[in-house]
Scaffold this motif. Structure first.
Motif, short mmCIF file in Angstrom:
data_model
loop_
_atom_site.label_atom_id
_atom_site.label_comp_id
_atom_site.label_asym_id
_atom_site.label_seq_id
_atom_site.Cartn_x
_atom_site.Cartn_y
_atom_site.Cartn_z
N SER A 115 1.09 -1.40 -0.27
CA SER A 115 0.22 0.22 -0.14
C SER A 115 0.54 1.51 0.37
N ASN A 116 2.60 1.20 0.04
CA ASN A 116 2.89 1.90 -0.35
C ASN A 116 3.24 3.10 0.84
N VAL A 117 2.91 2.51 2.39
CA VAL A 117 3.25 2.65 3.53
C VAL A 117 4.78 2.79 3.79
N ARG A 118 4.97 4.28 4.26
CA ARG A 118 6.44 3.99 4.75
C ARG A 118 6.83 3.29 6.65
N ILE A 119 7.32 1.99 6.30
CA ILE A 119 7.39 1.21 7.63
C ILE A 119 9.48 1.31 7.90
N PRO A 120 9.60 0.66 9.03
CA PRO A 120 10.84 0.48 8.93
C PRO A 120 10.83 -1.53 8.32
N ARG A 121 12.55 -1.50 7.77
CA ARG A 121 12.78 -1.89 6.98
C ARG A 121 12.82 -3.74 8.41
N ILE A 122 12.35 -4.54 7.15
CA ILE A 122 12.99 -5.97 7.95
C ILE A 122 13.86 -6.80 7.31
N TYR A 123 14.94 -7.28 8.59
CA TYR A 123 16.39 -7.42 8.07
C TYR A 123 16.38 -8.34 7.80
N SER A 124 16.19 -9.26 8.88
CA SER A 124 15.69 -10.82 9.45
C SER A 124 14.64 -10.81 10.53
N SER A 125 14.35 -12.52 10.74
CA SER A 125 13.77 -12.78 11.23
C SER A 125 14.08 -14.72 11.64
N HIS A 126 13.88 -15.18 12.89
CA HIS A 126 13.59 -16.06 13.32
C HIS A 126 13.18 -16.78 13.31
N ARG A 127 11.76 -17.61 13.64
CA ARG A 127 10.43 -18.00 13.94
C ARG A 127 10.15 -17.53 15.24
N ARG A 147 2.61 17.97 16.09
CA ARG A 147 3.11 19.42 16.04
C ARG A 147 4.65 19.88 14.90
N ASN A 148 4.07 19.13 14.44
CA ASN A 148 4.33 19.00 12.88
C ASN A 148 5.75 19.59 12.26
N GLU A 149 6.24 19.14 13.46
CA GLU A 149 7.94 19.03 13.27
C GLU A 149 8.92 18.55 12.63
N THR A 150 8.46 18.24 11.40
CA THR A 150 9.56 17.76 10.37
C THR A 150 9.48 18.46 9.19
N GLY A 151 8.97 19.70 9.38
CA GLY A 151 8.31 20.97 8.03
C GLY A 151 7.31 20.52 6.99
N LEU A 152 6.72 19.25 7.49
CA LEU A 152 6.11 19.12 5.90
C LEU A 152 5.42 20.07 5.64
N ASP A 153 4.52 20.40 4.72
CA ASP A 153 3.74 21.33 4.60
C ASP A 153 2.43 20.67 4.83
N THR A 154 1.20 21.97 4.49
CA THR A 154 -0.24 22.03 4.18
C THR A 154 -1.03 20.25 3.61
N ILE A 155 -0.14 20.37 2.22
CA ILE A 155 -0.16 19.42 1.40
C ILE A 155 -0.45 18.17 1.34
N GLN A 156 0.90 18.06 1.89
CA GLN A 156 2.18 16.69 2.44
C GLN A 156 0.98 16.43 3.29
N LEU A 157 0.80 16.91 4.20
CA LEU A 157 -0.04 16.55 5.93
C LEU A 157 -1.45 16.29 5.78
N ALA A 158 -1.85 16.56 4.24
CA ALA A 158 -3.74 16.77 3.93
C ALA A 158 -3.46 14.91 3.77
N GLU A 159 -2.23 15.13 2.56
CA GLU A 159 -1.61 13.44 1.73
C GLU A 159 -1.66 12.56 2.72
N ALA A 160 -0.90 12.69 4.16
CA ALA A 160 -1.09 11.52 5.25
C ALA A 160 -2.17 11.53 5.45
#
Length: 160
Positions: A115-127, A147-160
């Motif tokens: 779904s193109n959601v940004r999530i942390p990458r999984i490197y490996s797992s074991h049972r 608080r929008n501390e990342t500096g995202l503009d209002t368009i980016q926030l609306a898309e999130a």
């Protein structure tokens, strides 16, 4: 990349049959920077760097992968069961095997990526033993996002 040093100890939290050792919690709490964590009967090795925290299901450790090496991941987050055998919380108030948690975590990650959601990458797992994931900036939390501390503009926030 991490490496062995004279004062580190090798720590196996799990028995050769894959079950947690009886002193699992004591071993986990007793980790010191430089200790080597061994999983999967030696297939996976990580150098312990420190604790990142814990939730209801996992203890999260800061580690450096030794085997197999991850050249693009000098530090990663290693999620291991918080207690022996099961997670200690879920929404229906019964215990869940940690292996089921790992399966759900990995499957959910695959679905989120589709779904193109940004999530942390999984490197490996074991049972039933661990999930190794991308280390994210721990100072960026829900409060910082709101608080929008990342500096995202209002368009980016609306898309999130």
């Amino acid at each position: 990349m991490g490496g062995y040093n004279a004062t580190c100890k090798e720590v196996q939290l799990f028995q050769p049959n894959g079950h947690q050792k009886p002193n699992y919690r004591e071993l986990l709490v007793g980790l010191e920077p430089g200790d080597i964590l061994i999983f999967g009967n030696g297939k996976f090795k990580f150098e312990f760097k420190g604790n990142l925290g814990h939730g209801y299901t996992t203890e999260v450790l800061k580690v450096v992968p030794i085997s197999p090496p991850q050249a693009d991941a000098p530090l990663i987050a290693l999620r291991v069961p918080i207690n022996i055998g099961t997670t200690d919380y879920n929404l229906v108030r019964h215990e869940t095997p940690f292996g089921k948690y790992i399966q759900t975590f990995v499957k959910g990650s695959i679905d989120l990526r589709k779904s193109n959601v940004r999530i942390p990458r999984i490197y490996s797992s074991h049972r039933d033993q661990f999930v190794a994931v991308e280390l994210i900036n721990p100072t960026f939390d829900l409060t910082a996002f709101m608080r929008n501390e990342t500096g995202l503009d209002t368009i980016q926030l609306a898309e999130a």
